[in-house]
Design a protein around this motif. Structure first.
Motif, PDB file in Angstrom:
ATOM      1  N   GLU A 261      42.144 -71.533 -23.771  1.00  0.00           N
ATOM      2  CA  GLU A 261      43.477 -71.249 -23.150  1.00  0.00           C
ATOM      3  C   GLU A 261      43.457 -71.986 -21.620  1.00  0.00           C
ATOM      4  N   GLU A 262      44.502 -72.765 -21.090  1.00  0.00           N
ATOM      5  CA  GLU A 262      44.476 -73.171 -19.727  1.00  0.00           C
ATOM      6  C   GLU A 262      44.728 -71.897 -18.916  1.00  0.00           C
ATOM      7  N   LYS A 263      44.043 -71.899 -17.691  1.00  0.00           N
ATOM      8  CA  LYS A 263      43.890 -70.683 -16.865  1.00  0.00           C
ATOM      9  C   LYS A 263      45.331 -71.042 -16.133  1.00  0.00           C
ATOM     10  N   LEU A 264      46.074 -69.918 -15.902  1.00  0.00           N
ATOM     11  CA  LEU A 264      47.277 -69.901 -14.962  1.00  0.00           C
ATOM     12  C   LEU A 264      46.869 -70.144 -13.519  1.00  0.00           C
ATOM     13  N   SER A 265      47.758 -71.011 -12.818  1.00  0.00           N
ATOM     14  CA  SER A 265      47.506 -71.157 -11.441  1.00  0.00           C
ATOM     15  C   SER A 265      47.637 -70.046 -10.648  1.00  0.00           C
ATOM     16  N   TYR A 266      48.484 -69.143 -11.036  1.00  0.00           N
ATOM     17  CA  TYR A 266      48.937 -67.957 -10.190  1.00  0.00           C
ATOM     18  C   TYR A 266      48.810 -66.759 -11.139  1.00  0.00           C
ATOM     19  N   ARG A 267      48.320 -65.627 -10.760  1.00  0.00           N
ATOM     20  CA  ARG A 267      48.333 -64.327 -11.508  1.00  0.00           C
ATOM     21  C   ARG A 267      48.598 -63.328 -10.433  1.00  0.00           C
ATOM     22  N   LEU A 268      49.259 -62.372 -11.046  1.00  0.00           N
ATOM     23  CA  LEU A 268      49.462 -61.083 -10.048  1.00  0.00           C
ATOM     24  C   LEU A 268      48.902 -59.963 -10.988  1.00  0.00           C
ATOM     25  N   ILE A 269      47.815 -59.359 -10.505  1.00  0.00           N
ATOM     26  CA  ILE A 269      47.008 -58.177 -11.374  1.00  0.00           C
ATOM     27  C   ILE A 269      47.704 -56.811 -10.579  1.00  0.00           C
ATOM     28  N   THR A 270      48.069 -56.026 -11.585  1.00  0.00           N
ATOM     29  CA  THR A 270      48.395 -54.766 -11.205  1.00  0.00           C
ATOM     30  C   THR A 270      47.786 -53.480 -12.051  1.00  0.00           C
ATOM     31  N   GLY A 271      47.973 -52.445 -11.530  1.00  0.00           N
ATOM     32  CA  GLY A 271      47.454 -51.416 -12.123  1.00  0.00           C
ATOM     33  C   GLY A 271      47.130 -50.020 -11.182  1.00  0.00           C
ATOM     34  N   PRO A 272      46.819 -49.104 -11.836  1.00  0.00           N
ATOM     35  CA  PRO A 272      46.341 -47.849 -11.126  1.00  0.00           C
ATOM     36  C   PRO A 272      45.183 -48.259 -10.258  1.00  0.00           C
ATOM     37  N   ASP A 273      44.471 -47.872  -8.990  1.00  0.00           N
ATOM     38  CA  ASP A 273      43.693 -47.910  -8.175  1.00  0.00           C
ATOM     39  C   ASP A 273      42.703 -47.354  -8.658  1.00  0.00           C
ATOM     40  N   THR A 274      41.790 -48.078  -9.623  1.00  0.00           N
ATOM     41  CA  THR A 274      40.762 -47.386 -10.420  1.00  0.00           C
ATOM     42  C   THR A 274      39.648 -48.476 -10.175  1.00  0.00           C
ATOM     43  N   ARG A 275      38.518 -48.155 -10.865  1.00  0.00           N
ATOM     44  CA  ARG A 275      37.282 -49.103 -10.919  1.00  0.00           C
ATOM     45  C   ARG A 275      37.792 -50.336 -11.724  1.00  0.00           C
ATOM     46  N   ASP A 276      38.575 -49.912 -12.898  1.00  0.00           N
ATOM     47  CA  ASP A 276      38.742 -50.777 -13.875  1.00  0.00           C
ATOM     48  C   ASP A 276      39.601 -51.986 -13.091  1.00  0.00           C
ATOM     49  N   PHE A 277      40.635 -51.556 -12.225  1.00  0.00           N
ATOM     50  CA  PHE A 277      41.421 -52.667 -11.466  1.00  0.00           C
ATOM     51  C   PHE A 277      40.312 -53.615 -10.603  1.00  0.00           C
ATOM     52  N   CYS A 278      39.441 -52.775 -10.071  1.00  0.00           N
ATOM     53  CA  CYS A 278      38.555 -53.444  -9.235  1.00  0.00           C
ATOM     54  C   CYS A 278      37.850 -54.609 -10.015  1.00  0.00           C
ATOM     55  N   GLU A 279      37.288 -54.140 -11.149  1.00  0.00           N
ATOM     56  CA  GLU A 279      36.489 -54.999 -12.108  1.00  0.00           C
ATOM     57  C   GLU A 279      37.452 -56.086 -12.404  1.00  0.00           C
ATOM     58  N   ARG A 280      38.696 -55.861 -12.849  1.00  0.00           N
ATOM     59  CA  ARG A 280      39.655 -57.291 -13.215  1.00  0.00           C
ATOM     60  C   ARG A 280      39.621 -57.997 -12.230  1.00  0.00           C
ATOM     61  N   ILE A 281      39.844 -57.727 -10.674  1.00  0.00           N
ATOM     62  CA  ILE A 281      39.951 -58.653  -9.521  1.00  0.00           C
ATOM     63  C   ILE A 281      38.457 -59.169  -9.703  1.00  0.00           C
TER      64      ILE A 281
END
Length: 88
Positions: A6-26
């Motif tokens: 799958e082609e990567k999107l040029s822009y993404r907005l990552i959202t979620g609770p401020d947890t370690r999981d969010f930081c790992e996604r970034i």
């Protein structure tokens, strides 16, 4: 036969609770070649802090910059007395 990637999107907005999981996604997105775009945003939903971070691929920024430069060049090439559609 391998499945197409799958082609990567040029822009993404990552959202979620401020947890370690969010930081790992970034962290993972940065490892994939994305860069941070703008400052993170945070809000409180009454229970948790919810954060958002925009990320972009550097090529998307370069393409957008090139498109803007091209549009500016085209505008500069119009003669001073020549109007173009939508403008007086």
């Amino acid at each position: 036969m391998p499945e197409p990637t799958e082609e990567k999107l040029s822009y993404r907005l990552i959202t979620g609770p401020d947890t370690r999981d969010f930081c790992e996604r970034i962290h993972n997105a940065l490892a994939e070649g994305y860069v941070l775009h703008g400052s993170p945003a945070a809000t409180f939903n009454g229970t948790d802090v919810i954060v958002a971070q925009a990320i972009v691929l550097p090529a998307a920024i370069a393409n957008a910059d090139a498109a803007v430069a091209s549009a500016v060049d085209q505008l500069e090439n119009y003669e001073d007395n020549e109007a173009f559609e939508g403008h007086a």
